[in-house]
Design a protein around this motif. Structure first.
Motif, PDB file in Angstrom:
ATOM      1  N   SER A  20     -42.987   5.100  22.040  1.00 39.69           N
ATOM      2  CA  SER A  20     -43.548   5.472  23.344  1.00 39.69           C
ATOM      3  C   SER A  20     -44.842   6.281  23.162  1.00 39.69           C
ATOM      4  O   SER A  20     -45.573   6.499  24.122  1.00 39.69           O
ATOM      5  N   ILE A  21     -45.086   6.745  21.948  1.00 40.11           N
ATOM      6  CA  ILE A  21     -46.344   7.443  21.676  1.00 40.11           C
ATOM      7  C   ILE A  21     -47.387   6.389  21.340  1.00 40.11           C
ATOM      8  O   ILE A  21     -47.254   5.689  20.330  1.00 40.11           O
ATOM      9  N   GLU A  22     -48.389   6.273  22.181  1.00 34.47           N
ATOM     10  CA  GLU A  22     -49.334   5.173  22.016  1.00 34.47           C
ATOM     11  C   GLU A  22     -50.455   5.550  21.061  1.00 34.47           C
ATOM     12  O   GLU A  22     -51.623   5.619  21.434  1.00 34.47           O
ATOM     13  N   ARG A  23     -50.064   5.824  19.867  1.00 39.86           N
ATOM     14  CA  ARG A  23     -51.007   6.108  18.799  1.00 39.86           C
ATOM     15  C   ARG A  23     -50.552   5.303  17.598  1.00 39.86           C
ATOM     16  O   ARG A  23     -49.416   4.829  17.574  1.00 39.86           O
ATOM     17  N   PRO A  24     -51.421   5.132  16.610  1.00 44.95           N
ATOM     18  CA  PRO A  24     -51.042   4.328  15.452  1.00 44.95           C
ATOM     19  C   PRO A  24     -49.763   4.846  14.789  1.00 44.95           C
ATOM     20  O   PRO A  24     -49.609   6.058  14.579  1.00 44.95           O
ATOM     21  N   ILE A  25     -48.856   3.916  14.509  1.00 42.89           N
ATOM     22  CA  ILE A  25     -47.612   4.258  13.826  1.00 42.89           C
ATOM     23  C   ILE A  25     -47.414   3.266  12.691  1.00 42.89           C
ATOM     24  O   ILE A  25     -47.595   2.061  12.887  1.00 42.89           O
ATOM     25  N   VAL A  26     -47.073   3.788  11.515  1.00 44.88           N
ATOM     26  CA  VAL A  26     -46.727   2.921  10.382  1.00 44.88           C
ATOM     27  C   VAL A  26     -45.312   3.291   9.966  1.00 44.88           C
ATOM     28  O   VAL A  26     -44.973   4.464   9.891  1.00 44.88           O
ATOM     29  N   VAL A  27     -44.478   2.266   9.735  1.00 39.83           N
ATOM     30  CA  VAL A  27     -43.110   2.518   9.298  1.00 39.83           C
ATOM     31  C   VAL A  27     -43.029   2.344   7.781  1.00 39.83           C
ATOM     32  O   VAL A  27     -43.409   1.301   7.254  1.00 39.83           O
ATOM     33  N   ALA A  28     -42.554   3.390   7.098  1.00 41.50           N
ATOM     34  CA  ALA A  28     -42.261   3.279   5.660  1.00 41.50           C
ATOM     35  C   ALA A  28     -40.769   3.021   5.551  1.00 41.50           C
ATOM     36  O   ALA A  28     -39.955   3.880   5.899  1.00 41.50           O
ATOM     37  N   LEU A  29     -40.420   1.817   5.119  1.00 42.01           N
ATOM     38  CA  LEU A  29     -39.011   1.440   5.019  1.00 42.01           C
ATOM     39  C   LEU A  29     -38.503   1.906   3.661  1.00 42.01           C
ATOM     40  O   LEU A  29     -38.694   1.249   2.646  1.00 42.01           O
ATOM     41  N   ASN A  30     -37.872   3.078   3.645  1.00 42.68           N
ATOM     42  CA  ASN A  30     -37.507   3.724   2.371  1.00 42.68           C
ATOM     43  C   ASN A  30     -36.092   3.337   1.936  1.00 42.68           C
ATOM     44  O   ASN A  30     -35.312   2.818   2.730  1.00 42.68           O
ATOM     45  N   MET A  31     -35.792   3.621   0.697  1.00 42.06           N
ATOM     46  CA  MET A  31     -34.459   3.407   0.114  1.00 42.06           C
ATOM     47  C   MET A  31     -34.037   1.947   0.208  1.00 42.06           C
ATOM     48  O   MET A  31     -32.861   1.641   0.407  1.00 42.06           O
ATOM     49  N   VAL A  32     -35.010   1.040   0.049  1.00 36.84           N
ATOM     50  CA  VAL A  32     -34.633  -0.374   0.065  1.00 36.84           C
ATOM     51  C   VAL A  32     -33.723  -0.686  -1.126  1.00 36.84           C
ATOM     52  O   VAL A  32     -32.897  -1.596  -1.054  1.00 36.84           O
ATOM     53  N   ASP A  33     -33.848   0.117  -2.202  1.00 38.35           N
ATOM     54  CA  ASP A  33     -32.967  -0.107  -3.358  1.00 38.35           C
ATOM     55  C   ASP A  33     -31.519   0.245  -3.036  1.00 38.35           C
ATOM     56  O   ASP A  33     -30.596  -0.466  -3.408  1.00 38.35           O
ATOM     57  N   PRO A  78     -46.822  -1.964  11.688  1.00 39.15           N
ATOM     58  CA  PRO A  78     -46.661  -2.376  10.300  1.00 39.15           C
ATOM     59  C   PRO A  78     -45.441  -1.710   9.657  1.00 39.15           C
ATOM     60  O   PRO A  78     -45.145  -0.548   9.947  1.00 39.15           O
ATOM     61  N   VAL A  79     -44.745  -2.473   8.808  1.00 38.69           N
ATOM     62  CA  VAL A  79     -43.580  -1.958   8.097  1.00 38.69           C
ATOM     63  C   VAL A  79     -43.803  -2.211   6.610  1.00 38.69           C
ATOM     64  O   VAL A  79     -44.063  -3.339   6.220  1.00 38.69           O
ATOM     65  N   VAL A  80     -43.739  -1.157   5.798  1.00 43.30           N
ATOM     66  CA  VAL A  80     -43.963  -1.316   4.365  1.00 43.30           C
ATOM     67  C   VAL A  80     -42.724  -0.856   3.607  1.00 43.30           C
ATOM     68  O   VAL A  80     -42.315   0.304   3.751  1.00 43.30           O
ATOM     69  N   PRO A  81     -42.109  -1.732   2.801  1.00 45.15           N
ATOM     70  CA  PRO A  81     -40.941  -1.303   2.018  1.00 45.15           C
ATOM     71  C   PRO A  81     -41.362  -0.405   0.859  1.00 45.15           C
ATOM     72  O   PRO A  81     -42.329  -0.704   0.159  1.00 45.15           O
ATOM     73  N   VAL A  82     -40.659   0.703   0.677  1.00 39.99           N
ATOM     74  CA  VAL A  82     -40.978   1.627  -0.425  1.00 39.99           C
ATOM     75  C   VAL A  82     -39.688   2.178  -1.032  1.00 39.99           C
ATOM     76  O   VAL A  82     -38.615   2.086  -0.427  1.00 39.99           O
ATOM     77  N   VAL A  83     -39.814   2.721  -2.235  1.00 39.83           N
ATOM     78  CA  VAL A  83     -38.748   3.545  -2.803  1.00 39.83           C
ATOM     79  C   VAL A  83     -39.433   4.854  -3.185  1.00 39.83           C
ATOM     80  O   VAL A  83     -40.086   4.949  -4.220  1.00 39.83           O
TER      81      VAL A  83
END
Lengths: 88, 708
Positions: B101-114, B135-140
């Motif tokens: 609902s916050i209309e500003r840039p948001i990036v999702v870091a998808l953590n603990m994919v391991d 955008p969604v970026v998978p990370v560990v």
């Protein structure tokens, strides 16, 4: 005695029993808000994993998460048992 | 650019923060490690990144959650990095949807994919990005995998062009078209995002979902939105207003009292329809949307056998075995810290300081022709004072190593469950045990850790009793005296001092929660996160980060203190003192000496050490080293034996265990407990408690014929 065909407070549910949440009654506003945010709402299925001795907390598992609740708070959550599977 | 790092508790926010900024904020495996805002810089992008306490939802319940919601409502940021735990996707996305609902840039870091993969869950980041419109970026975060891609996407998202307002219909389509036309860059369209990846030819257009909240709620939101001037925050603030977040309600209703009726009418309308609250209505809609989404983005393999964490908990939280196991574990830690490893190392260090180091420095100073005054200052002041403290570095690091291990493994959350019944008797909850255990390392982070306790009266009571926990600085004093006076059962004597502190803390908690901090029982809900095999690097770094404060303190505070104390010991009322017995230091001590006479340690040296000990508890040892003119180690031990008996030494230690929080802890208490008089009262109380207890021990011991 726990009977799966009628509502019970969560605090009375034996360990290992799977139940479905019917209503959140008699809970403090912050706890109700937190449980709601975590997805513990009417209709959620949960399992009682542990009951600590001397009236200590109850550990429940729902939607792949595990939480400890106080026995008195668990008393404010009304649940209904799932019929036990006869092979388990 | 200023980016807020937002996520649920224990999703690895701080680990990611440390990775991206190169800073070393404290991490652990329990909910609530981060209790305040920390700002770092992402060097590669030059962005400021703000680490904030974890929140489950945007309605804050505890003090630390309020900090995060306040930061979001302030608008003082350009974008949000939302960290999502892939192994707990459902509830994490509930927060993500709320953030959209916050209309500003948001990036999702998808953590603990391991972790998710180990549990048989494979999350498709692209599918998730399409549905979320961000955008969604998978990370560990723990290993650093995926962080380069994350930074690249973050940069692309942030440099894009932002469209203010909530364009609808054709206006919205035109905005998307314009975004697509901005080739090679990325763009944001309010209510949705259009991201054009720099290196791909085809632009990736994404739209944020619009979640249907129902006609009543939607109408109320639209009625409230004009009250907020920032178009990018309107929807977010209107939702929080209707949910009743106190700060926002107060702000709005001061400006527009008429809106109160909108809020109240909505609440009663929802109630009539069987919905508990506005928050419940919003959360329910979000979960409905997520439950429809999950089958499309998560591939769940057949459930494997029970997770290891649950099998470990069968033993660790066993109703009968759990508490004995906890006590055994604490004893084991004590044995390692004091007996098996710490003491031999300390003794070796002591032998080095008092032998080769002192001699070498003495000879060196003589060789360069240093004046006798400076020779004495360095050898009898600095080496004696700082050395007496540094000798205990091994014990302190071992203790901090174990505390880091407890924090990182996830065991502390189990302690909060095991100890709840006991703590409840003293008016606190099991969660109060976590600040107390951390307090064994240092009281300052212990007092701060109390912030995660939701109820304010419990939080204050916990903060106020934390100084009774014997911190590593007091350990230095104990180790010196126990080594000097008790040849057998050293571990037990040590343990008794810790137990005296715990007992007094609990009794004081009961006193506080029965009197000034009386009130309704607080919220108790403790998550049991999966256990984690502690990462050796994190563990060693955590130990170092905690322990280095002690070494720094020795190099600065204790160094300065030692110089001042030595000077006070060298100067008399009429110039240079002929001996330390005629110095200002001795005069000061003698003035207070009678006060401590009944407790068995009425020497001016002990009196002075206790006063200077308020600066930092290790200073007690440094002061004794200088005041007895003995330096550290064996010589100091011999001097102590002439001034104390085993009984008076024990009374002295009990007094040191309890008497007043040190300067840094006092400052932390002033910050954390809003009523200053309570902290002041607590200082007077703990001094009185220490006095009475030491008196009873000394006089009682004498009556029992233990010598005096």
């Amino acid at each position: 005695m726990f009977a799966s065909d009628r509502p019970h407070p969560l605090s009375d549910v034996p360990v290992g029993q799977t139940v479905r949440v019917e209503a959140l009654l008699n809970l403090s506003a912050p706890l109700k808000a937190r449980l709601t945010a975590l997805g513990l709402v009417p209709g959620t299925e949960l399992v009682v994993e542990r009951r600590m001795p001397f009236g200590g907390p109850v550990v429940v598992r729902f939607a792949d998460q595990r939480f400890a609740l106080r026995r008195t708070d668990a008393g404010g959550i009304v649940v209904r048992g799932e019929p036990r599977c006869e092979f388990c | 650019m200023r980016i807020l790092l937002i996520g649920q508790p224990n999703t690895g926010k701080t680990t990611l923060f440390n990775r991206l900024t190169g800073l070393q904020a404290a991490v652990g495996n329990w909910s609530g490690v981060t209790v305040e805002e920390t700002v770092g810089r992402i060097r590669r992008l030059g962005y400021a990144l703000v680490d904030l306490p974890g929140i489950y939802d945007l309605v804050p319940i505890s003090h630390d959650e309020a900090i995060t919601v306040r930061a979001l409502a302030s608008g003082a940021y350009d974008g949000i990095l939302n960290i999502v735990d892939a192994s707990q996707l459902r509830r994490n996305l509930q927060l993500t949807l709320a953030l959209l609902s916050i209309e500003r840039p948001i990036v999702v870091a998808l953590n603990m994919v391991d972790v998710a993969e180990a549990e048989g869950k494979a999350v498709d980041p692209e599918a998730l990005a399409d549905r979320l419109g961000v955008p969604v970026v998978p990370v560990v975060a723990r290993t650093g995998a995926g962080l380069d891609a994350l930074l690249e996407v973050l940069d692309e998202t942030m440099v894009g062009r932002a469209y203010a307002g909530r364009p609808a219909g054709e206006e919205r389509e035109a905005a998307f078209a314009e975004a697509a036309a901005v080739g090679g860059e990325s763009a944001h369209v309010s209510g949705g995002t259009a991201v054009l990846l720099k290196r791909s030819d085809a632009p990736v257009l994404r739209r944020r979902p619009e979640i249907d909240v129902g006609p009543k709620l939607e109408a109320a939101l639209q009625a409230v939105e004009p009250a907020f001037s920032d178009p990018t925050l309107r929807r977010f603030l209107a939702e929080r207003y209707l949910e009743g977040v106190p700060e926002i309600v107060n702000d709005v209703e001061r400006r527009r009292p008429a809106l109160r009726s909108v809020r109240e009418q909505l609440a009663s309308a929802l109630h009539a329809g069987g919905t508990e609250s506005v928050q419940a209505a919003l959360v329910e809609r979000r979960y409905a949307w997520i439950d429809a989404l999950i089958p499309a983005v998560v591939r769940q393999a057949a459930p494997r056998r029970r997770p290891a964490s649950e099998r470990i908990d069968d033993i660790v939280t066993h109703p009968m075995v759990g508490i004995p196991l906890f006590i055994a574990l604490m004893l084991f830690i004590f044995q390692w810290t004091f007996d098996w490893l710490g003491t031999p190392l300390s003794e070796a260090l002591d032998a080095f300081f008092s032998g080769p180091l002192t001699e070498a420095v003495g000879r060196g100073l003589e060789a360069i022709g240093a004046a006798p005054f400076f020779r004495a200052l360095i050898v009898e002041g600095i080496i004696a004072g700082v050395g007496a403290v540094l000798v205990f570095v091994p014990q302190i690091f071992i203790l901090f190593f174990f505390i880091s291990l407890l924090e990182d493994s996830g065991y502390l959350a189990r302690v909060a469950v095991l100890m709840d019944r006991l703590m409840d008797r003293f008016g606190l909850s099991g969660k109060a045990f976590i600040p107390l255990i951390i307090g064994f390392g240092c009281n300052v982070p212990g007092v701060m850790a109390a912030r995660t306790i939701e109820s304010s009266r419990e939080r204050w009571a916990t903060a106020l009793i934390t100084p009774f926990m014997s911190c590593s600085a007091r350990l230095v004093v104990y180790a010196l005296f126990v080594g000097a006076f008790f040849s057998r059962g050293q571990g037990l004597v040590m343990l008794s001092l810790y137990l005296v502190g715990i007992a007094m803390a609990l009794l004081t908690a009961r006193l506080l929660t029965r009197t000034v901090l009386r009130g309704a029982p607080s919220m108790y809900l403790v998550e049991l996160p999966p256990y984690r095999v502690p990462n050796v690097r994190t563990l060693l770094r955590g130990t170092w980060e905690k322990g280095k404060g002690f070494i720094i303190k020795a190099g600065t505070f204790i160094f300065g203190g030692s110089v001042v104390i030595w000077l006070l010991g060298a100067v008399g009322p009429h110039g240079t003192a002929a001996s330390i017995e005629e110095s200002v230091l001795a005069l000061l001590g003698r003035a207070l000496q009678p006060l401590f006479q009944p407790l068995g340690f009425g020497t001016w040296q002990a009196a002075v050490a206790l006063i200077t000990g308020f600066l930092a508890k290790e200073v007690v040892v440094a002061t004794l080293g200088i005041a007895f003119y003995a330096g550290e180690g064996t010589a100091l031990t011999a001097a102590l034996k002439s001034a104390f008996t085993p009984l008076s030494a024990y009374a002295f230690l009990v007094f040191v265990a309890l008497y007043v929080p040190c300067l840094a802890t006092t400052a932390a208490l002033f910050r954390e407990v809003p009523r200053r008089r309570w902290t002041v009262l607590m200082m007077g109380y703990s001094f009185a408690l220490a006095y009475v207890l030491a008196l009873v021990i000394y006089q009682g011991g004498r009556l029992l014929g233990m010598g005096g």
